[in-house]
Design an enzyme around this catalytic site. Structure first.
Site, PDB file in Angstrom:
ATOM      1  CG  HIS A  48      61.593 -27.454 -21.831  1.00 31.93           C
ATOM      2  ND1 HIS A  48      62.500 -27.803 -22.797  1.00 31.93           N
ATOM      3  CD2 HIS A  48      60.394 -27.933 -22.259  1.00 31.93           C
ATOM      4  CE1 HIS A  48      61.888 -28.469 -23.768  1.00 31.93           C
ATOM      5  NE2 HIS A  48      60.606 -28.548 -23.467  1.00 31.93           N
ATOM      6  CD  GLU A  50      66.948 -25.848 -19.314  1.00 31.21           C
ATOM      7  OE1 GLU A  50      67.917 -26.585 -19.527  1.00 31.21           O
ATOM      8  OE2 GLU A  50      65.762 -26.232 -19.453  1.00 31.21           O
ATOM      9  CB  SER A  73      73.044 -30.732 -22.516  1.00 27.00           C
ATOM     10  OG  SER A  73      73.329 -29.936 -23.639  1.00 27.00           O
ATOM     11  CB  CYS A  75      66.166 -28.911 -25.524  1.00 25.24           C
ATOM     12  SG  CYS A  75      64.982 -27.615 -25.047  1.00 25.24           S
ATOM     13  CB  CYS A  78      66.272 -24.516 -22.792  1.00 22.75           C
ATOM     14  SG  CYS A  78      64.683 -25.148 -22.170  1.00 22.75           S
TER      15      CYS A  78
END
Length: 141
Positions: A48, A50, A73, A75, A78
């Site tokens: 991901h 992040e 935003s 998940c 993360c």
């Protein structure tokens, strides 16, 4: 700071991936690490935005004074990374197209700012319209 994450999101989209970007910043605003969602490109469901930014930052003695900036935003995965390593602040580009764990982060002492940035919203809305099957795979539906 959001401009760095948006640049990463656009890079991911240009590579055929999901347009989510992130960057980890130090207390003085310096970029420690940046990255974008690479689930498609790498065939790795854990890559991901992040996560990529966090990995690119490398090891630090502490993360409490760092800021994770992300176009979407975060998940639960993360959000867990933010809590696990004590990242002190999260800036979210938008939470309209997906509401992850940012409320949970706030409830657990992380300073969270949701910007509702129109560029971030447009990136995700356009992607979801163009590639719904990939989007639903990404969010586990």
């Amino acid at each position: 700071m959001l401009a760095v994450a948006v640049e990463e999101a656009r890079a991911g989209l240009a590579e055929g991936g999901i347009p989510i970007g992130a960057a980890l910043f130090g207390p003085d605003g310096e970029v420690l690490g940046r990255g974008h969602n690479r689930r498609v490109q790498d065939g790795d469901p854990s890559m991901h935005a992040e996560t990529a930014a966090f990995r690119a930052a490398g090891r630090l003695r502490g993360y409490g004074r760092t800021t994770m900036v992300t176009t979407l935003s975060p998940c639960w995965y993360c959000s867990g990374l933010v809590r696990q390593f004590g990242i002190g602040r999260v800036v979210v580009g938008e939470a309209r197209t997906f509401t992850g764990g940012h409320d949970w982060l706030t409830a657990n002492g992380v300073a969270v700012t949701v910007l509702d940035d129109p560029t971030c919203v447009r990136l995700m809305e356009d992607f979801i319209t163009a590639r719904p099957e990939l989007w639903f795979e990404d969010i586990g539906e």
